[in-house]
Design a protein around this motif. Structure first.
Motif: not given
Length: 116
Positions: A9-13, A94-98
Motif C-alpha cells: 500500500w502507498h498513499q496517493l498525493d 479509477v484506482a491506485n491498487p497495491p
C-alpha cells in the motif's frame, strides 16, 4: 502494528489523485470502482465529480475510516481485490491498487463477462 509488506500500500498525493480523476473522463452518474481505496485519495475527487463510487479496501481500519469519512456518498466494501465481485452493469475503474495485485486485477477486469 505495521502493515504486512505484501499489501504494497502507498498513499496517493491529493494533487495526483485529482489529476487522475480529471483525466479519467468519469462524470456525473458514472459507476466507478476504486480498488485499493486506502484513505480515500481517489474516492473524494470521484465523488466530487458526481460519480457513484464503490470503494474496495482490504484493510479493516482503512475500510472503517472510509465509511466514517464518506457515509452514504460511497459504498465501501471490505474485500480482497482477488476475490472481488464486479458490478453486473457497466462501470469504470479509477484506482491506485497495491502493486502486488495489479496483474491479477487487470486480468480479472479484462475477463470475459466483465462489464467494464
Amino acid at each position: 502494528m505495521g502493515q504486512p509488506p505484501w499489501w504494497g500500500w502507498h498513499q496517493l498525493d491529493a494533487r495526483w489523485a485529482e489529476r487522475l480523476v480529471a483525466d479519467s473522463g468519469v462524470g456525473r452518474g458514472d459507476l466507478v470502482v476504486d480498488v485499493g481505496a486506502g484513505t480515500g485519495a481517489l474516492t473524494a475527487p470521484l465523488i466530487d465529480a458526481g460519480a457513484r463510487v464503490i470503494a474496495i479496501e482490504l484493510h479493516p481500519r482503512r475500510a472503517e475510516a472510509l465509511r466514517k469519512r464518506f457515509g452514504r456518498l460511497a459504498v465501501v466494501v471490505e474485500a480482497d481485490a482477488a476475490d472481488l465481485r464486479l458490478p453486473r452493469r457497466p462501470f469504470h475503474v479509477v484506482a491506485n491498487p497495491p502493486f502486488a495485485i495489479t496483474t491479477a486485477l487487470v486480468n480479472r477486469l479484462l475477463a470475459q463477462g466483465s462489464q467494464m
